[in-house]
Design an enzyme around this catalytic site. Sequence first.
Site, PDB file in Angstrom:
ATOM      1  N   HIS A  28      -7.684   0.228   9.557  1.00 42.74           N
ATOM      2  CA  HIS A  28      -6.725   0.776   8.599  1.00 42.74           C
ATOM      3  C   HIS A  28      -7.012   2.275   8.477  1.00 42.74           C
ATOM      4  CE1 HIS A  28      -4.245   0.142   4.816  1.00 42.74           C
ATOM      5  NE2 HIS A  28      -4.688   1.376   4.663  1.00 42.74           N
ATOM      6  N   CYS A  83      -0.405   9.650  -0.330  1.00 41.14           N
ATOM      7  CA  CYS A  83      -0.541  10.989  -0.902  1.00 41.14           C
ATOM      8  C   CYS A  83       0.805  11.472  -1.410  1.00 41.14           C
ATOM      9  CB  CYS A  83      -1.084  11.943   0.147  1.00 41.14           C
ATOM     10  SG  CYS A  83      -1.860  13.392  -0.572  1.00 41.14           S
ATOM     11  N   ASP A  98       0.827  -1.206   0.000  1.00 41.62           N
ATOM     12  CA  ASP A  98       0.000   0.000   0.000  1.00 41.62           C
ATOM     13  C   ASP A  98       0.861   1.256   0.000  1.00 41.62           C
ATOM     14  OD1 ASP A  98      -2.231   1.609   0.099  1.00 41.62           O
ATOM     15  OD2 ASP A  98      -2.626   1.287   2.221  1.00 41.62           O
TER      16      ASP A  98
END
Lengths: 301, 301
Positions: A209, A242, A21
């Site tokens: 999460h 991001c 991720d």
Amino acid sequence: MPYPMEGLPRRVTVYEVGPRDGLQNEAAIVPVEVKAEFIDRLADAGHTVIEATSFVHPRWVPQLADAGELLTRLDRRPGVRYPVLVPNERGLDRALEHGVTEIAVFASATETFAAKNLNRTLDSQFEMFEPVVSRALQHGVQVRAYVSMCFGDPWEGPTPIEQVVAVGERLLGLGCHELSLGDTIGVGTPGHVTALIEAFGSPERLAVHFHDTYGQALGNTLAALRAGVTTVDASTGGIGGCPYAESATGNLATEDLVWMLEGLGIETGLDLDKLVSTSTWLADRLGRPSPSRVVQALAKG
Amino acid sequence: MPYPMEGLPRRVTVYEVGPRDGLQNEAAIVPVEVKAEFIDRLADAGHTVIEATSFVHPRWVPQLADAGELLTRLDRRPGVRYPVLVPNERGLDRALEHGVTEIAVFASATETFAAKNLNRTLDSQFEMFEPVVSRALQHGVQVRAYVSMCFGDPWEGPTPIEQVVAVGERLLGLGCHELSLGDTIGVGTPGHVTALIEAFGSPERLAVHFHDTYGQALGNTLAALRAGVTTVDASTGGIGGCPYAESATGNLATEDLVWMLEGLGIETGLDLDKLVSTSTWLADRLGRPSPSRVVQALAKG
């Protein structure tokens, strides 16, 4: 000196999502040998669950196009799980070819995100998961299910709790062993977390999460622990989420989480110094500083 | 939609420290008319307590050398308190000359910080506060007391809880109406917060002042609220604390706090949009982006 707090678990499993991720959301494409070393360093720091990569099509996530090669190179240690994200049956085939023993599927809690991310409706997404999960189970492969947008999404606002529970229970019903409740845009607050977990009846198969987009990830984690959750997703150094905003973060940083857990006297089996040095090492390779507050503070000293 | 959480207060007072604690730690020296506008914007956003400036000697804090002029310019609104930090009797004289009705003094919970910051011992610091507090009270001026290094300091490690309580109780004994318990280096965790507040017997006159150096400020705030604290210090946009590190933050950002409180359905009287636009406006003047996660997220959108 730890200061325990009433009503919290004695031990927490940190589910490390950095290699998958984290790196899938970084602008940089990291060489496969760096990824293998990264994962090895994480195991060395005490991690027992490291989501290694994803078999999503390289057209969508070029950062993880080397999934097969990475798994071949990986020095799999006994006692460490290396789950891999699998979007569909083709991905499952590839995972099985590479000896993967645990996979994760990725569901949406909202209609709009199901359409945008999966090209499905909220309801029809399960047609995609069903054969993946059932074939995985036939091969003795455990399946974790991510549910994204559990607290809100950018189009529909707050996500109704009963809608998240309905999606989650269908996934558990398919045979998933764990549900990771994702606050994908980071808007949740502690009371919302408590309400969602309580609505599931039992926290036993739930993980959380959190994203730190609004700075809420650790406060929300505290609420989740109080509600009985014992598995928390986090990303080494807070990578991912991001990549285009200099100092913004996405995923909760593993180090910030571990600082809190250590202070609370909650066991994790993790070595904070090794985590910090891994994040510093990785930051050099990514060419940007770690967004983790703990890494920034300790790397200075 | 708010999601309340059991055991939390219905209303919280945010004690805004940006103009003093924020700006005194910024590298930039901000023009006095910008400071006056800043404070006015904060009142406009709903703040009822704004620590305006400090009468510490300009040699130590050149950023606030204009304290007298600022107070002269200030458009003091009814219903808004504008406390001013006062280090000694000379500072108190100047505060009284300028019609200040509330001051704050700054104490240390550790021996080493008392020596380094106040040039006193842990014990002899009270000789400095005693005449300031008693003369202030004679003039009808309320006194807040900051206690710094309540959770640890860089030289002595964790601060013993009983030592913090002893310092705090002496300050309350002098007649201070409020104690702000400061985690100056940001190392505290939620169980430590709970233990410290409980050790005081009653949370009634306690406020908390957290720094986000290790990302713990909001989780610690949640613990403090659970322990009954209803006054929380915060700094607009998270300014101050660590001016020389690009993305590091010191003070808890008011906006990140308000996001959590709003989500929990706790009243603050504050307008988040106005806070964010004030932080964006100020960031332009300081020449660096706000370290607040909420400001970063909302200013993008």
